[in-house]
Design a protein around this motif. Sequence first.
Motif, PDB file in Angstrom:
ATOM      1  N   LEU A   1      46.459  25.430  32.712  1.00 23.15           N
ATOM      2  CA  LEU A   1      46.769  26.754  33.381  1.00 23.15           C
ATOM      3  C   LEU A   1      45.521  26.945  34.533  1.00 23.15           C
ATOM      4  CD1 LEU A   1      47.833  28.944  30.421  1.00 23.15           C
ATOM      5  CD2 LEU A   1      49.164  28.492  32.573  1.00 23.15           C
TER       6      LEU A   1
ATOM      7  N   LEU B   1      46.126  35.111  30.758  1.00 19.36           N
ATOM      8  CA  LEU B   1      45.861  33.613  30.597  1.00 19.36           C
ATOM      9  C   LEU B   1      45.438  33.470  29.044  1.00 19.36           C
ATOM     10  CD1 LEU B   1      43.745  32.056  33.362  1.00 19.36           C
ATOM     11  CD2 LEU B   1      45.842  31.417  32.799  1.00 19.36           C
TER      12      LEU B   1
ATOM     13  N   ILE C   1      48.728  36.212  47.109  1.00 21.77           N
ATOM     14  CA  ILE C   1      47.729  35.196  46.257  1.00 21.77           C
ATOM     15  C   ILE C   1      47.129  34.275  47.360  1.00 21.77           C
ATOM     16  CG2 ILE C   1      47.664  33.235  44.417  1.00 21.77           C
ATOM     17  CD1 ILE C   1      50.154  34.423  43.401  1.00 21.77           C
TER      18      ILE C   1
ATOM     19  N   VAL D   1      55.975  16.062  25.823  1.00 21.95           N
ATOM     20  CA  VAL D   1      55.392  17.213  26.537  1.00 21.95           C
ATOM     21  C   VAL D   1      54.894  17.913  25.295  1.00 21.95           C
ATOM     22  CG1 VAL D   1      55.984  19.629  27.528  1.00 21.95           C
ATOM     23  CG2 VAL D   1      56.891  17.081  28.593  1.00 21.95           C
TER      24      VAL D   1
ATOM     25  N   TYR E   1      42.318  32.270  38.229  1.00 23.96           N
ATOM     26  CA  TYR E   1      42.404  32.806  39.673  1.00 23.96           C
ATOM     27  C   TYR E   1      42.156  32.051  40.709  1.00 23.96           C
ATOM     28  CZ  TYR E   1      42.970  36.456  43.015  1.00 23.96           C
ATOM     29  OH  TYR E   1      43.031  37.289  44.118  1.00 23.96           O
TER      30      TYR E   1
ATOM     31  N   LEU F   1      48.757  38.297  39.271  1.00 21.50           N
ATOM     32  CA  LEU F   1      47.968  37.563  40.292  1.00 21.50           C
ATOM     33  C   LEU F   1      47.692  38.210  41.466  1.00 21.50           C
ATOM     34  CD1 LEU F   1      49.104  33.800  40.121  1.00 21.50           C
ATOM     35  CD2 LEU F   1      46.918  34.311  39.829  1.00 21.50           C
TER      36      LEU F   1
ATOM     37  N   PRO G   1      41.513  38.937  39.938  1.00 20.00           N
ATOM     38  CA  PRO G   1      41.255  37.996  38.719  1.00 20.00           C
ATOM     39  C   PRO G   1      41.507  38.336  37.255  1.00 20.00           C
ATOM     40  CG  PRO G   1      39.480  38.225  40.328  1.00 20.00           C
ATOM     41  CD  PRO G   1      40.543  38.996  40.711  1.00 20.00           C
TER      42      PRO G   1
ATOM     43  N   TYR H   1      60.339  39.155  47.612  1.00 23.27           N
ATOM     44  CA  TYR H   1      59.637  39.554  46.524  1.00 23.27           C
ATOM     45  C   TYR H   1      58.632  38.198  46.269  1.00 23.27           C
ATOM     46  CZ  TYR H   1      57.390  40.143  41.970  1.00 23.27           C
ATOM     47  OH  TYR H   1      56.369  40.217  40.816  1.00 23.27           O
ATOM     48  N   SER H   2      59.168  37.152  46.135  1.00 23.47           N
ATOM     49  CA  SER H   2      58.613  35.765  45.749  1.00 23.47           C
ATOM     50  C   SER H   2      57.617  35.281  47.158  1.00 23.47           C
ATOM     51  CB  SER H   2      59.450  34.700  45.628  1.00 23.47           C
ATOM     52  OG  SER H   2      60.288  34.897  44.490  1.00 23.47           O
TER      53      SER H   2
ATOM     54  N   PHE I   1      48.816  33.305  27.371  1.00 25.69           N
ATOM     55  CA  PHE I   1      49.432  31.887  27.683  1.00 25.69           C
ATOM     56  C   PHE I   1      48.869  30.873  26.494  1.00 25.69           C
ATOM     57  CE2 PHE I   1      50.683  33.112  32.174  1.00 25.69           C
ATOM     58  CZ  PHE I   1      51.781  33.948  31.732  1.00 25.69           C
ATOM     59  N   LYS I   2      47.740  31.171  26.240  1.00 27.37           N
ATOM     60  CA  LYS I   2      47.175  29.975  25.305  1.00 27.37           C
ATOM     61  C   LYS I   2      47.224  30.087  23.997  1.00 27.37           C
ATOM     62  CE  LYS I   2      43.829  28.561  28.945  1.00 27.37           C
ATOM     63  NZ  LYS I   2      42.501  28.823  29.609  1.00 27.37           N
TER      64      LYS I   2
ATOM     65  N   PHE J   1      50.068  20.190  34.608  1.00 30.94           N
ATOM     66  CA  PHE J   1      49.653  18.926  33.792  1.00 30.94           C
ATOM     67  C   PHE J   1      48.495  18.237  34.165  1.00 30.94           C
ATOM     68  CE2 PHE J   1      54.192  19.409  32.273  1.00 30.94           C
ATOM     69  CZ  PHE J   1      54.035  19.297  30.845  1.00 30.94           C
TER      70      PHE J   1
ATOM     71  N   TRP K   1      44.697  38.530  35.766  1.00 25.86           N
ATOM     72  CA  TRP K   1      45.145  37.149  35.503  1.00 25.86           C
ATOM     73  C   TRP K   1      44.409  36.757  34.148  1.00 25.86           C
ATOM     74  CZ3 TRP K   1      49.447  34.585  36.055  1.00 25.86           C
ATOM     75  CH2 TRP K   1      49.323  33.348  35.961  1.00 25.86           C
TER      76      TRP K   1
ATOM     77  N   HIS L   1      59.190  35.067  34.781  1.00 25.28           N
ATOM     78  CA  HIS L   1      57.860  34.263  35.613  1.00 25.28           C
ATOM     79  C   HIS L   1      57.433  34.889  36.734  1.00 25.28           C
ATOM     80  CE1 HIS L   1      55.478  30.736  35.981  1.00 25.28           C
ATOM     81  NE2 HIS L   1      56.022  30.686  37.048  1.00 25.28           N
ATOM     82  N   LEU L   2      58.532  35.645  37.531  1.00 27.13           N
ATOM     83  CA  LEU L   2      57.850  36.264  38.719  1.00 27.13           C
ATOM     84  C   LEU L   2      57.434  37.510  38.575  1.00 27.13           C
ATOM     85  CD1 LEU L   2      61.327  35.670  41.021  1.00 27.13           C
ATOM     86  CD2 LEU L   2      59.089  34.633  41.422  1.00 27.13           C
ATOM     87  N   GLY L   3      57.963  38.218  37.384  1.00 27.06           N
ATOM     88  CA  GLY L   3      57.151  39.515  36.944  1.00 27.06           C
ATOM     89  C   GLY L   3      55.800  39.270  36.502  1.00 27.06           C
TER      90      GLY L   3
ATOM     91  N   TRP M   1      56.265  37.249  49.044  1.00 28.44           N
ATOM     92  CA  TRP M   1      55.403  38.533  48.968  1.00 28.44           C
ATOM     93  C   TRP M   1      54.177  38.051  48.378  1.00 28.44           C
ATOM     94  CZ3 TRP M   1      53.789  42.085  45.013  1.00 28.44           C
ATOM     95  CH2 TRP M   1      52.828  42.760  45.545  1.00 28.44           C
ATOM     96  N   VAL M   2      54.535  37.802  46.832  1.00 32.24           N
ATOM     97  CA  VAL M   2      53.684  37.254  45.833  1.00 32.24           C
ATOM     98  C   VAL M   2      52.695  36.010  46.317  1.00 32.24           C
ATOM     99  CG1 VAL M   2      53.408  36.321  43.530  1.00 32.24           C
ATOM    100  CG2 VAL M   2      54.963  38.297  44.134  1.00 32.24           C
TER     101      VAL M   2
ATOM    102  N   LEU N   1      53.943  36.696  37.759  1.00 33.54           N
ATOM    103  CA  LEU N   1      53.206  36.310  38.583  1.00 33.54           C
ATOM    104  C   LEU N   1      52.383  37.404  39.373  1.00 33.54           C
ATOM    105  CD1 LEU N   1      54.666  33.206  40.046  1.00 33.54           C
ATOM    106  CD2 LEU N   1      52.821  33.323  38.800  1.00 33.54           C
ATOM    107  N   TYR N   2      53.252  38.757  39.342  1.00 29.80           N
ATOM    108  CA  TYR N   2      52.712  39.650  40.009  1.00 29.80           C
ATOM    109  C   TYR N   2      51.252  40.237  39.727  1.00 29.80           C
ATOM    110  CZ  TYR N   2      52.160  44.803  41.370  1.00 29.80           C
ATOM    111  OH  TYR N   2      51.715  45.840  41.675  1.00 29.80           O
TER     112      TYR N   2
ATOM    113  N   ILE O   1      60.730  24.294  28.356  1.00 36.64           N
ATOM    114  CA  ILE O   1      60.393  22.896  28.913  1.00 36.64           C
ATOM    115  C   ILE O   1      61.990  21.995  28.569  1.00 36.64           C
ATOM    116  CG2 ILE O   1      59.286  20.509  28.726  1.00 36.64           C
ATOM    117  CD1 ILE O   1      57.922  22.431  30.458  1.00 36.64           C
TER     118      ILE O   1
END
Lengths: 136, 131
Positions: free
Chosen positions: B54, A69, B127, A128, B57, A58, A62, B119-120, A72-73, B48, A65, A51-53, B122-123, A55-56, A85
């Motif tokens: 989702l 997206l 953003i 969910v 940006y 972002l 745009p 790192y987190s 992800f869909k 949600f 990202w 997840h952290l990877g 910084w992200v 998010l890079y 989940i």
Amino acid sequence: MTSTTVHTRPTRGRVRGVLAYANLRRRHLGSVAFVTNRITGLLLVGYLYLHLGILYLLTEGPRSWTTVLHLFKNPAFLGLESLLILFILIHGLNGLRLALVGTGVGVRHQKAWFATAMSVSGCLYVVVVLAMYGVI
Amino acid sequence: MAADLNDRVRPRAVPPSGRGGSLAWILQAVSGVALIVLLGVHIVAQHFVVKGGLRDYAQVVSYLSNPLVLAVESLFVVVLIWHAMLGIRAVLFDFGFSAKTEAVISRCLVALGLATAGYSFWVIATIASGR
């Protein structure tokens, strides 16, 4: 809960100990719950770094990202996300049970706690998934 | 072997004691309970309540530019990494390393946790600044 009774296990015994995590035969329910929490926890740590990877992207603006997206869909990806989940629900509710039992709350009813935690996880997971696929 | 593992992993009525085990267990439990709330907020707010599940940006940047959200997400990151590192430590300690090796493992996990948190942040900061 961490066992601190054995600290100098030989390497071969340690490897057998790792493999024993996967052996579910003749296992008490309490230890099944314990190993379940360990395994889901490790899977969630793996997801954390994934997840952290992701998010890079972002931080790159745009365009990158928007590309991710679309991935992800994808319905197949949504299926994997739904498993995430499920792991969170199992780890969270079973972990809450472990915390309560560990502090002496409801120790005699820990099997019922476990059954309840798994049942609630299953029900919430269904809700969910239905929400993720837009059914509800 | 199964009986051996059952003996080792059977839940106890009290947290394990000795060599910081009890404190680590309490911190693990407290951070776990906090995570139920923080992760709940994170998932609901990020997925949600958003149409399509989702944020695009611009929505992510707008969301993180709120100081309260930034504080909650930062707290979430700290508690999550803390819980994860304690969890990895507990799993590794299950396999009976020597006290010296356990100390090395603890130091490595502190370093990994700090690097992950750095790192987190910084992200998050990148953003939130919308660069």
